[in-house]
Motif scaffolding. Structure first.
Motif, mmCIF file in Angstrom:
data_model
loop_
_atom_site.group_PDB
_atom_site.id
_atom_site.type_symbol
_atom_site.label_atom_id
_atom_site.label_comp_id
_atom_site.label_asym_id
_atom_site.label_seq_id
_atom_site.Cartn_x
_atom_site.Cartn_y
_atom_site.Cartn_z
ATOM 1 N N PHE A 1 0.841 -1.188 0.000
ATOM 2 C CA PHE A 1 0.000 0.000 0.000
ATOM 3 C C PHE A 1 0.878 1.241 0.000
ATOM 4 O O PHE A 1 1.935 1.291 0.626
ATOM 5 N N VAL A 2 0.410 2.239 -0.724
ATOM 6 C CA VAL A 2 1.184 3.457 -0.885
ATOM 7 C C VAL A 2 1.445 4.128 0.454
ATOM 8 O O VAL A 2 2.518 4.660 0.708
ATOM 9 N N ARG A 3 0.473 4.087 1.341
ATOM 10 C CA ARG A 3 0.661 4.625 2.697
ATOM 11 C C ARG A 3 -0.107 3.764 3.682
ATOM 12 O O ARG A 3 -1.059 3.072 3.331
ATOM 13 N N GLN A 4 0.308 3.789 4.921
ATOM 14 C CA GLN A 4 -0.315 2.997 5.968
ATOM 15 C C GLN A 4 -1.786 3.389 6.092
ATOM 16 O O GLN A 4 -2.121 4.557 6.222
ATOM 17 N N GLY A 5 -2.659 2.400 6.038
ATOM 18 C CA GLY A 5 -4.089 2.648 6.154
ATOM 19 C C GLY A 5 -4.730 3.176 4.894
ATOM 20 O O GLY A 5 -5.926 3.474 4.885
ATOM 21 N N GLY A 6 -3.956 3.292 3.804
ATOM 22 C CA GLY A 6 -4.489 3.808 2.553
ATOM 23 C C GLY A 6 -5.219 2.753 1.757
ATOM 24 O O GLY A 6 -5.260 1.572 2.118
ATOM 25 N N SER A 7 -5.802 3.163 0.632
ATOM 26 C CA SER A 7 -6.567 2.259 -0.223
ATOM 27 C C SER A 7 -5.809 1.837 -1.481
ATOM 28 O O SER A 7 -6.076 0.777 -2.032
ATOM 29 N N TRP A 8 -4.849 2.661 -1.950
ATOM 30 C CA TRP A 8 -4.161 2.380 -3.201
ATOM 31 C C TRP A 8 -2.897 1.561 -2.957
ATOM 32 O O TRP A 8 -2.208 1.772 -1.971
ATOM 33 N N TYR A 9 -2.628 0.631 -3.883
ATOM 34 C CA TYR A 9 -1.441 -0.192 -3.730
ATOM 35 C C TYR A 9 -0.809 -0.491 -5.091
ATOM 36 O O TYR A 9 -1.444 -0.391 -6.149
ATOM 37 N N LEU A 10 0.472 -0.878 -5.041
ATOM 38 C CA LEU A 10 1.227 -1.328 -6.203
ATOM 39 C C LEU A 10 1.758 -2.726 -5.912
ATOM 40 O O LEU A 10 1.966 -3.093 -4.744
ATOM 41 N N GLY A 11 1.994 -3.508 -6.958
ATOM 42 C CA GLY A 11 2.501 -4.849 -6.705
ATOM 43 C C GLY A 11 2.825 -5.606 -7.974
ATOM 44 O O GLY A 11 3.075 -5.025 -9.033
ATOM 45 N N PHE A 12 2.827 -6.941 -7.858
ATOM 46 C CA PHE A 12 3.104 -7.823 -8.988
ATOM 47 C C PHE A 12 2.224 -9.059 -8.844
ATOM 48 O O PHE A 12 1.693 -9.363 -7.769
ATOM 49 N N ASP A 13 2.080 -9.798 -9.946
ATOM 50 C CA ASP A 13 1.366 -11.074 -9.902
ATOM 51 C C ASP A 13 1.981 -12.011 -10.938
ATOM 52 O O ASP A 13 2.215 -11.618 -12.082
ATOM 53 N N TYR A 14 2.260 -13.243 -10.511
ATOM 54 C CA TYR A 14 2.773 -14.273 -11.409
ATOM 55 C C TYR A 14 1.791 -15.433 -11.424
ATOM 56 O O TYR A 14 1.338 -15.889 -10.359
ATOM 57 N N THR A 15 1.448 -15.913 -12.631
ATOM 58 C CA THR A 15 0.547 -17.052 -12.770
ATOM 59 C C THR A 15 1.157 -18.073 -13.717
ATOM 60 O O THR A 15 1.599 -17.723 -14.825
ATOM 61 N N TRP A 16 1.179 -19.335 -13.269
ATOM 62 C CA TRP A 16 1.602 -20.451 -14.106
ATOM 63 C C TRP A 16 0.362 -21.188 -14.582
ATOM 64 O O TRP A 16 -0.511 -21.540 -13.774
ATOM 65 N N LEU A 17 0.254 -21.404 -15.897
ATOM 66 C CA LEU A 17 -0.844 -22.156 -16.491
ATOM 67 C C LEU A 17 -0.322 -23.523 -16.906
ATOM 68 O O LEU A 17 0.778 -23.627 -17.460
#
Length: 226
Positions: free
Chosen positions: A194-210
Motif C-alpha cells: 500500500f502506498v501509505r499505511q491505512g491507505g486504499s491504493w497499492y502497487l505490486g506484482f502477480d505471477y501465474t503459471w498455467l
C-alpha cells in the motif's frame, strides 16, 4: 481499526453510575464483512502461442508479448494479521501478431489478427501480512482461448474510425478464421504494498503459471474498497 477510550471523571461517575471511576469503550467496528480489491495488470506472456506473421517478415518473432488485464478479489473476512480467504476472478489478454496485405482475389486490403486470452476464477489465501505488505497465493481453473480473425477494409470508416471490419461471422470467410479453447489449471502468487499505511491504493506484482506451459507476469495497480 482505531480504538478510542474515554475517561469518565470520578465525580461524574459517582453521579451517573454510583460507582468508582471507570473507562468506557464504544462498540468497535465488526471485523467481518465483504471487502473488495480491484486492480489493473500490464506485463508479459511467455512462451507466446504461435504468432500470426506476415509471410514476408524476416527473422524470428520475439518469445514474449505484452499482456494486459485485471482482477477483482472479494474478501469475506478481515481479521487483522491473520490469513484471509478470498474469491478472485482475473482476465488476461495478449495480441499474438497481425499483418495487413492486399488480397488480389477480393481486390481489397485485408488484415489477419491473432488473439490470446485467459479467464481465471480462483481461491486465494494470504501468506503474509506485515505492515503495508501482503503476499497472496491463488489457485483455480482457467479458460484459455486462442483466436485468429480476418478483417476486410471498409468502404468508409465506422463511427469509431476503424478502417477494417471483422468478417468471421460470414460463411464465405470461415476458413480464414480459427478459434480454440481449453481448460487448464492455474497457480500463482502475488504481492502488493500500500502506498501509505491505512491507505486504499497499492502497487505490486502477480505471477501465474498455467498448466499448458504458459506463464504470465504482470505489474499491478489497485484500490481496496472498504
Amino acid at each position: 481499526m482505531a480504538l478510542c477510550l474515554w475517561w469518565v471523571p470520578a465525580s461524574m461517575a459517582a453521579v451517573l453510575l454510583g460507582s468508582t471511576p471507570v473507562f468506557a469503550q464504544p462498540p468497535s467496528r465488526a471485523t467481518t464483512g465483504l471487502r473488495a480489491e480491484v486492480e489493473g495488470h500490464a506485463g508479459a506472456l511467455w512462451p507466446q502461442p504461435p504468432r500470426v506473421l506476415d509471410p514476408a517478415e524476416a527473422g524470428h518473432p520475439s518469445t514474449t508479448t505484452a499482456a494486459i488485464g485485471g482482477r477483482l478479489a472479494l474478501y469475506f473476512t478481515d481479521r487483522g494479521p491473520g490469513r484471509r480467504l478470498s474469491l478472485q476472478i482475473a482476465g488476461q489478454y495478449a495480441e499474438i501478431g497481425s499483418f495487413e496485405y492486399f488480397d488480389t482475389f477480393l481486390r481489397s486490403r485485408a488484415r489477419t489478427e491473432g488473439h490470446w486470452f485467459a479467464v481465471t476464477p480462483a481461491l486465494g489465501v494470504d501468506l503474509l501480512r506485515v505492515g503495508r505488505i501482503t503476499v497472496t497465493a491463488h489457485a483455480g481453473p482457467s479458460l484459455v482461448g486462442e483466436m485468429t480473425t480476418f478483417l476486410l477494409e471498409r468502404t468508409h470508416p465506422d463511427e469509431n474510425g476503424s478502417d477494417f471490419e471483422n468478417v468471421c461471422d460470414l460463411s464465405a470467410f470461415e476458413r480464414s478464421c480459427s478459434d480454440s479453447y481449453r481448460g487448464v489449471a492455474a497457480l500463482g502468487i502475488g504481492g502488493r504494498g500500500f502506498v501509505r499505511q491505512g491507505g486504499s491504493w497499492y502497487l505490486g506484482f502477480d505471477y501465474t503459471w498455467l498448466s499448458h506451459d504458459r506463464h504470465v507476469l504482470v505489474g499491478t495497480i489497485g484500490c481496496q474498497i472498504r
